[in-house]
Structures are given as C-alpha cells and as structure tokens.
Enzyme design. Structure first.
Site, PDB file in Angstrom:
ATOM      1  CG  ASP A   1      -0.486  -7.253   6.246  1.00  0.00           C
ATOM      2  OD1 ASP A   1      -1.142  -6.928   7.403  1.00  0.00           O
ATOM      3  OD2 ASP A   1       0.362  -7.167   6.760  1.00  0.00           O
TER       4      ASP A   1
ATOM      5  CG  HIS B 189       5.180  -7.325   8.664  1.00  0.00           C
ATOM      6  ND1 HIS B 189       4.695  -8.355   7.260  1.00  0.00           N
ATOM      7  CD2 HIS B 189       4.675  -6.738   8.937  1.00  0.00           C
ATOM      8  CE1 HIS B 189       3.589  -8.287   7.079  1.00  0.00           C
ATOM      9  NE2 HIS B 189       3.269  -6.943   8.410  1.00  0.00           N
TER      10      HIS B 189
ATOM     11  CG  HIS C   5      -2.709  -6.621  13.091  1.00  0.00           C
ATOM     12  ND1 HIS C   5      -3.890  -5.270  12.799  1.00  0.00           N
ATOM     13  CD2 HIS C   5      -2.328  -5.815  11.683  1.00  0.00           C
ATOM     14  CE1 HIS C   5      -3.445  -4.000  11.554  1.00  0.00           C
ATOM     15  NE2 HIS C   5      -2.548  -3.978  11.688  1.00  0.00           N
TER      16      HIS C   5
ATOM     17  CG  ASP D 246       1.865  -4.514  11.565  1.00  0.00           C
ATOM     18  OD1 ASP D 246       1.881  -5.217  10.938  1.00  0.00           O
ATOM     19  OD2 ASP D 246       0.557  -3.658  11.194  1.00  0.00           O
TER      20      ASP D 246
ATOM     21  CG  HIS E   5      -0.529  -0.011  12.328  1.00  0.00           C
ATOM     22  ND1 HIS E   5      -0.668   0.148  10.761  1.00  0.00           N
ATOM     23  CD2 HIS E   5      -0.728  -1.317  11.369  1.00  0.00           C
ATOM     24  CE1 HIS E   5      -0.731  -0.487  10.308  1.00  0.00           C
ATOM     25  NE2 HIS E   5      -0.908  -1.963  10.105  1.00  0.00           N
TER      26      HIS E   5
ATOM     27  CD  GLU F 295      -2.835  -3.669   7.302  1.00  0.00           C
ATOM     28  OE1 GLU F 295      -2.439  -2.783   7.793  1.00  0.00           O
ATOM     29  OE2 GLU F 295      -2.449  -2.547   5.635  1.00  0.00           O
TER      30      GLU F 295
ATOM     31  CE1 TYR G 227       6.209  -3.365   8.894  1.00  0.00           C
ATOM     32  CE2 TYR G 227       6.480  -2.747  11.144  1.00  0.00           C
ATOM     33  CZ  TYR G 227       5.543  -3.315   9.853  1.00  0.00           C
ATOM     34  OH  TYR G 227       4.094  -4.247   9.950  1.00  0.00           O
TER      35      TYR G 227
ATOM     36  CG  HIS H  94      -0.786  -0.286   3.093  1.00  0.00           C
ATOM     37  ND1 HIS H  94       0.482   0.728   3.288  1.00  0.00           N
ATOM     38  CD2 HIS H  94      -1.118  -0.916   3.115  1.00  0.00           C
ATOM     39  CE1 HIS H  94       0.102  -0.300   4.460  1.00  0.00           C
ATOM     40  NE2 HIS H  94      -1.310  -1.090   4.715  1.00  0.00           N
TER      41      HIS H  94
HETATM   42 FE1  FEO Z   1      -0.379  -3.514   9.600  1.00  0.00          FE
HETATM   43 FE2  FEO Z   1       1.119  -6.219   8.906  1.00  0.00          FE
HETATM   44  O1  FEO Z   1      -0.367  -5.463   8.909  1.00  0.00           O
END
Ligand code: FEO
Length: 397
Positions: free
Chosen positions: A82, A225, A78, A164, A145, A80, A192, A24
């Site tokens: 991903d 990640h 989380h 994250d 986040h 999101e 990041y 994104h």
């Molecule tokens: Fe906020 Fe890795 O997604």
C-alpha cells in the site's frame, strides 16, 4: 484532493482511497488514505508512495509541488504494497539519486521488486541525512509492524513521519486531526491499533520508551494512513501507551453464532448476568459483525465470552474465523467463558474453551451447554455464567 502543505515547504502528496472496503481481512468501511510526503529543500525528498492503482494521484500531487524529476531522494519507511506499490514506476519517473531504507527494507524491496539496480542507501537508527536546511533522522521500528518499518524524524520541524504507526483507515477530504471530531478519530485509531499492532504490544512499549529516551520533541505526527496529528499528537501517543499496556475496563464482549436462535437466546442471558454485575456489554453476532470490529471492541474489554451452536461436531465457521484471528493478535489478560446449544453431540463448548485457552484467555467458568432450546433453567444457567464472569471482571480491578 491535491497536494496540501502541512508545514512550510512540506507537503502531503498521497492518495485518498474512498472505495477500499477490505484490507487483507480488515473491514475498511470508511476507506483509507495512503499518505506520502514531499519536502522541498536544497534536496527534494519523497517519503513513501501509494498503492499502485492510485499512482496517478500521487504523480499529479507531486506535479503541483515540483517536477517529479527534481526529486533527489526517496525514503522508504515501509515496504508493504500500500506504500510501495507505485515505487517502481516512481523510481523510473524520478530517477532519484538515492533510495533510503533500512537493511530489512532493502531485503524486502529486493524480494518484492527484484531490482538490484536501484540506488539503495541503507540507514539505521540514529543515522541522519541533510536536505539542506533540514535534517532527517531515521529510527528503525522493526516489527511495527514489518521487519523493514522505520520512522523518519525531521529535526528542525519536530515532525515525525511515522509510517503505519498512529494511523487510521479513514478516507476524508480533511488532512488534519483538528478538522474532524477527535472522538471519531480515536475510534478509528483504536480499531487500527487493535487489528494491526495489538500483537506487537510489547514492542510498542519499547518504542515509546526509546522515543522518550531520545528526547524527541514531537510537534506533528504524519502517519501513512488517515489524518495528520497536528493538534493532538500527545493524545495519540498517550492512547498507544494505554493500548500497548493492554489496559482494560469493566467491559465484556459476548461473541456468538447461532443456528436456530437458541445460542443467541443464551447469549442474551449471559449479557443479563454481566449487566447485573455492572459490567458494560457488547453483544456481537459473529455472522453479522466483522472480525475487525469485534477485535476493536475487545481492545479495552476485560472479558470475552464465546458462544456457538454445535455444527457437525464442531463450532460454527464464523466462530472459528474470529478465534483464529484473535489467536494471531494475542490479546493479553482477558477473562472468559464459553456456552452454546446443541442437538445431539454438543462438542462446541469444549472446542470453544480449548481454542480460548490456546489464545491465553483465562476461563473463569466451566461453560454452559443447552440441548436444543433453553428453558427457564437453561436461561438461569446462562445468567449465572454471565454473573460469574462479571464478578471476575470486577475483582480483576
Ligand atoms: Fe503496513 Fe499501511 O502498510
């Protein structure tokens, strides 16, 4: 990449995405990983899932540890996509007894997947669940986040599964920090942080304080990640403390776009002025450098100087891009100035200055405009602009 045991009976079962190059708007030129973790205890718990297109990697990795149907709990740290993109399929496969998430997490899951029938169990900071020999404590990290974000802390293992936070977009066959050069990891972690968390810096400070207050001992940080921090968890926590205090050094980022190289010549002269004052410089052409790399360089810089040729009474589009992105991330305490060449109307410097002021950048020079191509006087004006910012940087301490 198969499942990897990160502590006894605790496994990484995520997916490595070697190919993703845009996240994104963030350039992931080294790919990324979507980390999911599985704890095998009296209860079997899966922490997060992976992006939907990599679901089969997750399922394959789970199979190496347990039959998916044996998973009792899914913990959604989380929402999101991903990390939750595979969740509907995994829930269908696993049929878990419970899906743990924060209150905001439940709202987010409902608005993403519209499934009222999942066995939600809402948790809040301080709540604990027993897996048998291990206890998982939840810590909500609202707006770090997303509103739903939370950490899971495994008390007996001193293991922080951190969503994250403390992550890096870095695909690798190695799963642990000590298997890769720490300096490289820190570059990715800083990028990041700058692109994902900079805007939430005050909340990061609060979170670090509350984690210290809770007295959590952290032996390992397993983010969603990149590699797992098993050797240097203290270093990444210290880096987050520095970055969220927005500590900066005597460094300036000069970012510009140019039509016929005049603004570029001016940018180089600005750099010469900064260098004369002993300030470290990063010269970045907005058309060649990705916005996320520019923000990463800005993280520890005291100044940002913007240059643009005037195009159609305005600034160049790539400068508008970086300034819009920067505004969203709200860097604090930066000094700056603007410059640019023009053919007839020359509004770019004014527009740059207005946009920079709106971001909160303190302009320490009125700016330099040069008609068409800089001559020796124009060059000197740009050097003087660089020197003025350089002196302000040094005086800022
Ligand atoms: Fe906020 Fe890795 O997604």
């Amino acid at each position: 990449m198969g499942a990897v045991e990160i502590k006894k009976d605790i496994f990484w079962v995520g997916a490595v995405d070697w190919n993703v190059r845009d996240f994104h708007g963030y350039s992931t030129d080294k790919g990324t990983t979507y980390n999911a973790y599985l704890i095998k205890d009296e209860k079997v718990a899966l922490f997060d899932t992976v992006k939907h297109n990599l679901k089969s990697d997750l399922v394959h990795n789970i199979h190496q540890v347990v039959e998916p149907g044996k998973i009792d709990y899914i913990i959604v740290n989380h929402v999101e996509m991903d990390h939750s993109g595979s969740l509907p399929d995994i829930i269908d496969l696993v049929k878990p007894e419970k899906v743990f998430c924060s209150a905001n997490g439940k709202r987010a899951l409902l608005s993403h997947f519209h499934r009222e029938d999942w066995p939600y169990e809402v948790v809040k900071t301080g709540d604990e669940i027993s897996l048998g020999t291990r206890t998982v404590r939840f810590i909500e990290t609202k707006m770090l986040h997303w509103p739903d974000s939370m950490f899971s802390y495994v008390n007996e293992e001193k293991l922080l599964i951190s969503s994250d936070a403390f992550g890096q977009h870095l695909a690798s066959s190695e799963r642990f920090d000590d298997q890769l050069p720490l300096s490289e990891l820190m570059v990715h972690a800083a990028k990041y942080y700058a692109n994902i968390l900079l805007v939430f810096a005050p909340l990061v400070q609060k979170l670090l304080a509350s984690v210290a207050e809770m007295g959590l001992e952290i032996d390992m940080i397993a983010p969603d990640h990149g590699p797992i921090w098993r050797t240097a968890p203290d270093q990444i926590i210290a880096a987050y403390d520095r970055w969220s205090r927005q500590e900066a050094r005597n460094k300036a980022v000069v970012v510009y776009d140019t039509m016929w190289h005049s603004t570029e010549k001016m940018a180089k002269a600005v750099c010469a002025g900064l260098e004369k004052e002993g300030v470290e410089v990063r010269l970045m052409c907005a058309r060649l450098c990705h916005r996320s790399d520019i923000i990463a360089e800005l993280l520890d810089a005291k100044a940002v100087i913007c240059g643009s040729a005037t195009l159609n009474n305005n600034i160049m589009p790539r400068m508008a891009d970086i300034l819009t992105y920067m505004k969203g991330l709200r860097p604090k305490g930066k000094l700056g100035a603007a410059f640019g060449s023009y053919g007839w109307s020359g509004e770019a410097v004014k527009h740059l200055g207005e946009a920079m002021t709106e971001i909160g950048i303190d302009l320490v020079h009125e700016g330099v405009r040069v008609k068409n191509v800089p001559d020796h006087d124009g060059y000197k004006e740009c050097v003087a602009l660089g020197s003025a910012v350089g002196r302000a940087v040094r005086q800022a301490g």
